[in-house]
Write an enzyme that holds these catalytic residues in place. Structure first.
Site, mmCIF file in Angstrom:
data_model
loop_
_atom_site.group_PDB
_atom_site.id
_atom_site.type_symbol
_atom_site.label_atom_id
_atom_site.label_comp_id
_atom_site.label_asym_id
_atom_site.label_seq_id
_atom_site.Cartn_x
_atom_site.Cartn_y
_atom_site.Cartn_z
ATOM 1 N N ASP A 64 0.802 -1.228 0.000
ATOM 2 C CA ASP A 64 0.000 0.000 0.000
ATOM 3 C C ASP A 64 0.836 1.281 0.000
ATOM 4 O OD1 ASP A 64 0.998 -0.324 2.535
ATOM 5 O OD2 ASP A 64 -0.908 -0.174 3.577
ATOM 6 N N HIS A 65 2.100 1.208 0.417
ATOM 7 C CA HIS A 65 2.895 2.434 0.546
ATOM 8 C C HIS A 65 3.580 2.824 -0.761
ATOM 9 C CE1 HIS A 65 2.266 2.008 4.818
ATOM 10 N NE2 HIS A 65 3.039 3.040 5.094
ATOM 11 N N ASP A 119 3.992 -1.151 11.311
ATOM 12 C CA ASP A 119 3.517 0.175 10.949
ATOM 13 C C ASP A 119 2.919 0.795 12.200
ATOM 14 O OD1 ASP A 119 2.753 1.811 8.232
ATOM 15 O OD2 ASP A 119 1.447 2.234 9.940
ATOM 16 N N ARG A 379 -0.278 12.887 10.193
ATOM 17 C CA ARG A 379 1.039 13.468 10.490
ATOM 18 C C ARG A 379 1.287 14.671 9.595
ATOM 19 N NH1 ARG A 379 3.985 7.673 11.281
ATOM 20 N NH2 ARG A 379 3.334 7.544 13.449
ATOM 21 N N SER A 535 6.870 7.172 12.921
ATOM 22 C CA SER A 535 6.811 5.881 12.240
ATOM 23 C C SER A 535 7.506 4.753 12.987
ATOM 24 C CB SER A 535 7.459 6.059 10.868
ATOM 25 O OG SER A 535 7.957 4.854 10.385
ATOM 26 N N ARG A 537 9.328 2.663 11.274
ATOM 27 C CA ARG A 537 10.352 2.214 10.310
ATOM 28 C C ARG A 537 11.672 1.885 11.006
ATOM 29 N NH1 ARG A 537 10.015 8.138 7.546
ATOM 30 N NH2 ARG A 537 7.873 7.439 7.595
HETATM 31 C C1 MIC Z 1 4.113 6.423 8.287
HETATM 32 O O1 MIC Z 1 2.936 6.757 8.364
HETATM 33 O O2 MIC Z 1 5.055 7.142 8.654
HETATM 34 C C2 MIC Z 1 4.437 5.049 7.722
HETATM 35 C C3 MIC Z 1 5.078 5.253 6.418
HETATM 36 O O3 MIC Z 1 3.253 4.326 7.539
HETATM 37 C C4 MIC Z 1 5.327 4.349 8.728
HETATM 38 C C5 MIC Z 1 5.890 3.096 8.257
HETATM 39 C C6 MIC Z 1 7.053 3.273 7.348
HETATM 40 O O4 MIC Z 1 7.867 4.163 7.563
HETATM 41 O O5 MIC Z 1 7.160 2.486 6.421
HETATM 42 C C7 MIC Z 1 4.677 4.082 10.094
HETATM 43 O O6 MIC Z 1 3.793 4.785 10.484
HETATM 44 O O7 MIC Z 1 5.137 3.201 10.828
HETATM 45 FE FE1 SF4 Z 2 -0.016 4.848 5.080
HETATM 46 FE FE2 SF4 Z 2 1.311 5.539 7.301
HETATM 47 FE FE3 SF4 Z 2 -0.148 7.321 5.952
HETATM 48 FE FE4 SF4 Z 2 -1.358 5.417 7.259
HETATM 49 S S1 SF4 Z 2 -0.111 7.024 8.139
HETATM 50 S S2 SF4 Z 2 -1.845 6.092 5.207
HETATM 51 S S3 SF4 Z 2 0.018 3.709 6.995
HETATM 52 S S4 SF4 Z 2 1.693 6.288 5.228
#
Ligand code: MIC
Ligand code: SF4
Length: 645
Positions: A64-65, A119, A379, A535, A537
């Site tokens: 999905d990313h 995630d 965010r 995140s 990550r």
């Molecule tokens: C995000 O919202 O920052 C992400 C991208 O979903 C991350 C995961 C990632 O960095 O791949 C998260 O929230 O953990």
């Molecule tokens: Fe995707 Fe992270 Fe954004 Fe949710 S917050 S939509 S999991 S990138």
């Protein structure tokens, strides 16, 4: 003494430790999820552990990313993850099927079960009464292999909801109010449990918006009870059989108590650049906008989309505004197409995006120079939109849609009467994009498909006897993982290639950092409070590992990032006296003498000597039995390999 809902689920899953606030506990994990941006590493780690098939009740790999496919990298990652899922016993949610948290809520979430996901927004499942927690990829890999997941036994905060939301005031405004009161570090070490009469007035998708964005409080998780509303949702998803009623005991004892009168809430917005910088429309005043983005795992449910379509119907998006909409899942998009709501959106001038994370993680739709963008996401960290000067405001879908029409931040209560938006009696069910794993007897025949951009896990080493190294970077408070390891369309395709992605580490703060750290060989990072928020990550730990970072010394850590540092074998240290932060400058040489012996002996109070200016700085190194052993071994992968021997 009665139990909180959190304690009930934790005690039913406890495999190690005792439910004593602040102590380390191990819990059994029923379900896992991964997404593609963290998933490739998680499956490389799972492979390295040598477990042939997942041992959970349900594990799902989502794509999905990274769906832009600007080059071969993303597509190779999809293929790799798909083949891993098939071989190792996971369901595979193909690209286009939707955002992991939205799809998991619809198709797999079960009240009372435990879920960890690579995630940070995994707590979305709390909207269904699951104990759902965000974790690093390696922790998820261990859980897939049947290992326990370790957390600090959380405090539990009771958020009592009274009354009922006024028309056009949304679930998003509830969580923005909680953020306004608690701040982005207010939830660290806590589970946020919702209860009270007001709960009954909120549908599961609304509850999920609230638990989703509990991640921005730094909370371990957020959870709602499982009640008749939960049953209605599961019935409409044709999964009523998994429903169980769940709630805290009447006399449950909580660590904190907050009361929110839903009826008193007004539409709110989180202003740049932090989700807790929350203000009312009145406080913000006149704000001309350039862009509106609707979607993300926070606000992309069918109900959200139906409200947006209703507001847009028969109107035109303001000429100065670009409006994009990404429905959260194939189910949502399909139902919007069938009931005509999609046509209303298109007709109004909305730019329809595929069901994926998209602009939320900077995969396209960056705002114009210094552009003001209203987003229904969770965010608004600096640079996350893909531009450094973009000004992102986080709002509800109602506020976003109303504003897209006027060209200004607009209070949706000016829209007049609000019709009822009921949950459908039945959702359209078609799981054809959720590929099941190979049967056990066919597993051996499945070939893992690897691309040239998929590189192995970086090299690790057992904890050194003594660490003597310069401070390669000094940063301030609230550093996010988007600062440490930025995402976006240019960098996200490198998630499977740590040497390459490391060249972008801390690019938002200091572009010279990767080269400097590499040249130093070994180094230490110094930071402020709430270091590593955001995140899950693990790349925010693996890139520093690759660049030779041996320790991170800060005022305080965010939960998942601290765990990821330990998993990567990087020593997490905190100042005993926050004022000592001023006694270190970038470039100073720091010494942690006999650190290995100290960790072996379980010493928690250590001294860092600043060789450059002579200062002796007391620091805390809080490692418990298991985390101590992980650190000594050089990280969780090495530790797990040793355990499996
Ligand atoms: C995000 O919202 O920052 C992400 C991208 O979903 C991350 C995961 C990632 O960095 O791949 C998260 O929230 O953990
Ligand atoms: Fe995707 Fe992270 Fe954004 Fe949710 S917050 S939509 S999991 S990138």
């Amino acid at each position: 003494m009665g139990l909180t809902l959190t304690e009930k689920i934790l005690s039913a899953h406890l495999v190690e430790g005792e439910l004593v606030r602040g102590s380390e506990i191990g819990i059994r994990i029923d379900q896992t999820l991964t997404q593609d941006a963290t998933g490739t590493m998680a499956y490389l780690e799972f492979e390295a552990m040598g477990v042939p098939r997942v041992r959970t009740e349900r594990s799902v790999a989502y794509i999905d990313h990274n769906t832009l496919q600007n080059g071969f990298e993303n597509a190779d990652d999809h293929r790799f993850i798909g083949s891993c899922a098939k071989k190792h016993g996971l369901f595979f949610s193909r690209p286009g099927n939707g955002i992991c948290h939205q799809v998991h809520l619809e198709r797999y979430g079960i009240p009372g079960k435990t879920l960890i996901g690579s995630d940070s927004h995994t707590p979305t499942g709390g909207g269904l009464g699951m104990l759902a927690i965000g974790a690093g990829g390696l922790d998820v890999a261990v859980a897939m292999g049947g290992g326990a997941y370790y957390i600090t036994c959380p405090k539990v905060v009771k958020v009592e909801l009274t009354g009922k939301l006024s028309p056009w005031v949304a679930a998003k405004d509830v969580i923005l109010e909680v953020l306004r009161r608690m701040s982005v570090k207010g939830g660290v070490g806590k589970v946020i449990e919702y209860c009270g009469e007001g709960v009954k007035t909120l549908t599961v998708p609304e509850r999920a918006t609230i638990t989703n964005m509990g991640a921005e409080l730094g909370a371990t998780s957020s959870i709602f009870p499982s009640d008749e509303m939960t049953r209605d949702f599961l019935r409409a998803q044709q999964r009523e059989e998994v429903w169980v009623p769940l709630a805290a005991d009447e006399d449950a004892v909580y660590d904190e108590h907050i009361v929110i009168d839903l009826g008193a809430l007004v539409p709110l917005a989180a202003c740049p650049h932090s989700p807790d910088n929350v203000k009312s429309m009145e406080e913000i005043g006149t704000l001309k906008i350039d862009q509106v983005c609707i979607g993300s795992c926070t606000n992309s449910s069918l109900l959200d989309m139906m409200k947006v379509a209703h507001i847009l119907k028969g109107k035109t998006v303001h000429p100065d505004v670009s409006l994009s909409i990404a429905p959260g899942s194939k189910q949502v998009l399909n139902m919007l197409a069938a009931n005509g709501a999609l046509a209303d959106m298109i007709d109004a001038g909305a730019r329809i995006l595929e069901s994926a994370c998209g602009p939320c993680i900077g995969m396209g739709q960056s705002p114009n120079s210094a552009g003001i963008s209203l987003r229904t996401f969770n965010r608004n960290f600096e640079g996350r939109s893909g531009t450094k000067d973009g000004q992102i405001y986080l709002v509800s879908p109602e506020t976003a849609a109303a504003s897209a029409l006027t060209g200004y931040l607009t209070d949706p209560r000016t829209l007049g009467d609000m019709p009822a938006f009921p949950l459908p009696e039945v959702f359209t069910i078609n799981d054809n994009m959720l590929t099941p794993p190979a049967a056990e007897e066919d597993m051996a025949d499945v070939e893992i498909l690897r691309g040239p951009n998929i590189k192995p896990y970086p090299e690790t080493a057992p904890l050194l006897e003594t660490i003597e190294a310069p401070c390669s970077l000094k940063v301030g408070d609230n550093i996010t993982t988007d600062h440490i390891m930025p995402a976006g369309a240019k960098i996200l395709p490198l998630r499977s290639n740590i040497p390459a992605i490391s060249q972008h580490c801390f690019a938002v703060c200091d572009e010279a950092f990767p080269a400097r750290a590499k040249k130093m060989g070994k180094s230490i990072i110094v930071g402020g409070a709430n270091y590593g928020q955001g995140s899950s990550r693990e790349h925010a730990a693996l890139a520093p590992l690759y660049l030779g970072v041996k320790a991170v010394l800060v005022k305080s850590f965010a939960r998942i990032h601290r765990a990821n540092l330990i998993n990567a074998g990087i020593l997490p240290l905190t100042f005993v006296n926050e004022a000592d932060y001023d006694k270190i400058a970038q470039g100073d040489v720091l010494v942690l003498a006999d650190i290995r012996k100290a960790v072996e002996e379980g010493k928690t109070e250590l001294v860092v000597v600043n060789k450059t200016n002579g200062a002796e700085i007391p620091v805390l190194c809080e490692l418990t039995g298991r985390t101590k052993d992980i650190m000594l071994a050089g990280g969780l992968l090495d530790y797990t390999r040793e355990q499996l021997k």
